[in-house]
Design a protein around this motif. Structure first.
Motif, PDB file in Angstrom:
ATOM      1  N   SER A  94       0.806  -1.220   0.000  1.00  0.00           N
ATOM      2  CA  SER A  94       0.000   0.000   0.000  1.00  0.00           C
ATOM      3  C   SER A  94       0.842   1.274   0.000  1.00  0.00           C
ATOM      4  CB  SER A  94      -0.924   0.028   1.218  1.00  0.00           C
ATOM      5  OG  SER A  94      -1.841  -1.036   1.191  1.00  0.00           O
ATOM      6  N   TYR A  95       2.016   1.222   0.600  1.00  0.00           N
ATOM      7  CA  TYR A  95       2.843   2.419   0.761  1.00  0.00           C
ATOM      8  C   TYR A  95       3.996   2.507  -0.244  1.00  0.00           C
ATOM      9  CZ  TYR A  95       0.332   2.603   5.172  1.00  0.00           C
ATOM     10  OH  TYR A  95      -0.661   2.649   6.117  1.00  0.00           O
ATOM     11  N   ASP A  96       4.129   1.521  -1.100  1.00  0.00           N
ATOM     12  CA  ASP A  96       5.286   1.461  -1.999  1.00  0.00           C
ATOM     13  C   ASP A  96       5.464   2.727  -2.839  1.00  0.00           C
ATOM     14  OD1 ASP A  96       5.595  -1.070  -0.977  1.00  0.00           O
ATOM     15  OD2 ASP A  96       5.299  -2.120  -2.881  1.00  0.00           O
ATOM     16  N   GLU A  97       4.420   3.160  -3.514  1.00  0.00           N
ATOM     17  CA  GLU A  97       4.552   4.331  -4.393  1.00  0.00           C
ATOM     18  C   GLU A  97       4.723   5.616  -3.609  1.00  0.00           C
ATOM     19  OE1 GLU A  97       5.232   4.406  -7.608  1.00  0.00           O
ATOM     20  OE2 GLU A  97       5.268   2.236  -7.429  1.00  0.00           O
ATOM     21  N   ALA A  98       4.123   5.698  -2.423  1.00  0.00           N
ATOM     22  CA  ALA A  98       4.320   6.885  -1.587  1.00  0.00           C
ATOM     23  C   ALA A  98       5.779   6.976  -1.139  1.00  0.00           C
ATOM     24  CB  ALA A  98       3.374   6.865  -0.395  1.00  0.00           C
ATOM     25  N   VAL A  99       6.391   5.837  -0.829  1.00  0.00           N
ATOM     26  CA  VAL A  99       7.819   5.828  -0.478  1.00  0.00           C
ATOM     27  C   VAL A  99       8.651   6.262  -1.676  1.00  0.00           C
ATOM     28  CG1 VAL A  99       9.774   4.323   0.113  1.00  0.00           C
ATOM     29  CG2 VAL A  99       7.645   4.166   1.414  1.00  0.00           C
ATOM     30  N   ASN A 100       8.339   5.740  -2.854  1.00  0.00           N
ATOM     31  CA  ASN A 100       9.072   6.150  -4.061  1.00  0.00           C
ATOM     32  C   ASN A 100       8.959   7.656  -4.282  1.00  0.00           C
ATOM     33  OD1 ASN A 100       9.900   3.547  -4.636  1.00  0.00           O
ATOM     34  ND2 ASN A 100       8.193   3.143  -6.024  1.00  0.00           N
ATOM     35  N   SER A 101       7.752   8.188  -4.111  1.00  0.00           N
ATOM     36  CA  SER A 101       7.548   9.626  -4.302  1.00  0.00           C
ATOM     37  C   SER A 101       8.319  10.435  -3.268  1.00  0.00           C
ATOM     38  CB  SER A 101       6.057   9.966  -4.234  1.00  0.00           C
ATOM     39  OG  SER A 101       5.377   9.386  -5.320  1.00  0.00           O
TER      40      SER A 101
ATOM     41  N   MET B  52      11.936  10.449  -4.310  1.00  0.00           N
ATOM     42  CA  MET B  52      12.154  11.348  -5.452  1.00  0.00           C
ATOM     43  C   MET B  52      12.124  12.803  -5.006  1.00  0.00           C
ATOM     44  SD  MET B  52      10.343   9.543  -8.725  1.00  0.00           S
ATOM     45  CE  MET B  52       8.840   8.972  -7.973  1.00  0.00           C
ATOM     46  N   ALA B  53      11.191  13.149  -4.132  1.00  0.00           N
ATOM     47  CA  ALA B  53      11.132  14.525  -3.626  1.00  0.00           C
ATOM     48  C   ALA B  53      12.400  14.855  -2.846  1.00  0.00           C
ATOM     49  CB  ALA B  53       9.896  14.712  -2.743  1.00  0.00           C
ATOM     50  N   TYR B  54      12.921  13.873  -2.130  1.00  0.00           N
ATOM     51  CA  TYR B  54      14.149  14.057  -1.357  1.00  0.00           C
ATOM     52  C   TYR B  54      15.353  14.235  -2.285  1.00  0.00           C
ATOM     53  CZ  TYR B  54      17.543  13.342   2.392  1.00  0.00           C
ATOM     54  OH  TYR B  54      18.556  13.511   3.307  1.00  0.00           O
ATOM     55  N   GLY B  55      15.271  13.603  -3.466  1.00  0.00           N
ATOM     56  CA  GLY B  55      16.381  13.667  -4.412  1.00  0.00           C
ATOM     57  C   GLY B  55      17.347  12.508  -4.265  1.00  0.00           C
ATOM     58  N   GLU B  56      16.841  11.414  -3.733  1.00  0.00           N
ATOM     59  CA  GLU B  56      17.683  10.232  -3.490  1.00  0.00           C
ATOM     60  C   GLU B  56      16.969   9.013  -4.045  1.00  0.00           C
ATOM     61  OE1 GLU B  56      20.608   8.254  -3.008  1.00  0.00           O
ATOM     62  OE2 GLU B  56      20.956  10.066  -1.844  1.00  0.00           O
ATOM     63  N   ASP B  57      17.724   8.110  -4.658  1.00  0.00           N
ATOM     64  CA  ASP B  57      17.077   6.915  -5.200  1.00  0.00           C
ATOM     65  C   ASP B  57      17.255   5.681  -4.319  1.00  0.00           C
ATOM     66  OD1 ASP B  57      19.742   6.497  -5.730  1.00  0.00           O
ATOM     67  OD2 ASP B  57      19.495   6.181  -7.881  1.00  0.00           O
ATOM     68  N   THR B  58      18.075   5.786  -3.295  1.00  0.00           N
ATOM     69  CA  THR B  58      18.309   4.653  -2.401  1.00  0.00           C
ATOM     70  C   THR B  58      18.158   5.112  -0.961  1.00  0.00           C
ATOM     71  OG1 THR B  58      19.891   3.748  -3.991  1.00  0.00           O
ATOM     72  CG2 THR B  58      19.962   2.854  -1.764  1.00  0.00           C
TER      73      THR B  58
ATOM     74  N   GLY C   8      18.957   3.742   1.738  1.00  0.00           N
ATOM     75  CA  GLY C   8      20.127   3.468   2.561  1.00  0.00           C
ATOM     76  C   GLY C   8      21.179   4.568   2.532  1.00  0.00           C
ATOM     77  N   ASN C   9      21.077   5.473   1.547  1.00  0.00           N
ATOM     78  CA  ASN C   9      22.020   6.591   1.458  1.00  0.00           C
ATOM     79  C   ASN C   9      21.632   7.757   2.363  1.00  0.00           C
ATOM     80  OD1 ASN C   9      23.479   5.190  -0.459  1.00  0.00           O
ATOM     81  ND2 ASN C   9      22.527   6.233  -2.183  1.00  0.00           N
ATOM     82  N   ILE C  10      20.477   7.664   3.001  1.00  0.00           N
ATOM     83  CA  ILE C  10      19.989   8.748   3.864  1.00  0.00           C
ATOM     84  C   ILE C  10      20.226   8.354   5.309  1.00  0.00           C
ATOM     85  CG2 ILE C  10      17.983  10.118   4.534  1.00  0.00           C
ATOM     86  CD1 ILE C  10      16.781   9.365   1.747  1.00  0.00           C
ATOM     87  N   SER C  11      20.989   9.149   6.025  1.00  0.00           N
ATOM     88  CA  SER C  11      21.248   8.836   7.433  1.00  0.00           C
ATOM     89  C   SER C  11      21.480  10.128   8.200  1.00  0.00           C
ATOM     90  CB  SER C  11      22.461   7.907   7.569  1.00  0.00           C
ATOM     91  OG  SER C  11      23.627   8.557   7.106  1.00  0.00           O
ATOM     92  N   GLY C  12      21.451  10.007   9.505  1.00  0.00           N
ATOM     93  CA  GLY C  12      21.627  11.156  10.378  1.00  0.00           C
ATOM     94  C   GLY C  12      20.276  11.754  10.742  1.00  0.00           C
ATOM     95  N   MET C  13      20.197  12.265  11.942  1.00  0.00           N
ATOM     96  CA  MET C  13      18.920  12.733  12.466  1.00  0.00           C
ATOM     97  C   MET C  13      18.284  13.819  11.595  1.00  0.00           C
ATOM     98  SD  MET C  13      17.867  13.630  16.403  1.00  0.00           S
ATOM     99  CE  MET C  13      19.479  14.229  16.736  1.00  0.00           C
ATOM    100  N   ALA C  14      19.048  14.796  11.142  1.00  0.00           N
ATOM    101  CA  ALA C  14      18.476  15.878  10.334  1.00  0.00           C
ATOM    102  C   ALA C  14      17.947  15.369   9.000  1.00  0.00           C
ATOM    103  CB  ALA C  14      19.525  16.967  10.100  1.00  0.00           C
TER     104      ALA C  14
END
Length: 127
Positions: free
Chosen positions: A35-42, A45-51, A53-59
């Motif tokens: 149910s949430y797959d496409e919302a996660v993809n969106s 994409m809004a974040y500007g990251e495709d993976t 796992g590349n996003i880390s850190g509290m901020a």
């Protein structure tokens, strides 16, 4: 419970499901069925990251969460927009009322996400 400093797709979907609360049950959203797959993809994409796992850190996680909540409520608005109000067996469901509620949540989420540079836009429709 420690503040998350990283997410997997599964844990982000679980977060989105917890934010949705009872709305998830009402709308039939289930993490395991995609149910949430496409919302996660969106959100990614809004974040500007495709993976994720590349996003880390509290901020960065705070930014990802804000974008994910926008996409969660956008999903709700979109799903309610295509479903009519209906009544059956002395029970009625007002999808237009749900849509209005989701739209209010989306507006608040967009306001929150703007502090993180969210560049999505919303087109208002007056009734």
């Amino acid at each position: 419970m420690p503040v998350p400093t990283s997410y997997t797709e599964a844990t982000l979907k679980a977060y989105m499901h917890s934010v949705a609360g009872g709305n998830a049950t009402l709308m039939g959203w289930v993490v395991a069925d995609g149910s949430y797959d496409e919302a996660v993809n969106s959100a990614l994409m809004a974040y500007g990251e495709d993976t994720i796992g590349n996003i880390s850190g509290m901020a960065n996680i705070a930014k990802l969460r804000a974008f994910a909540v926008v996409e969660l409520w956008r999903m709700g608005v979109n799903q309610c927009s295509v479903a009519p109000d209906f009544s059956a067996d002395n029970t009625s469901v007002s999808r237009s009322g749900q849509r209005d509620s989701f739209k209010e949540k989306l507006d608040m989420a967009l306001s929150d996400a703007m502090q993180y540079g969210y560049s999505g836009y919303e087109i208002g429709v007056e009734r």
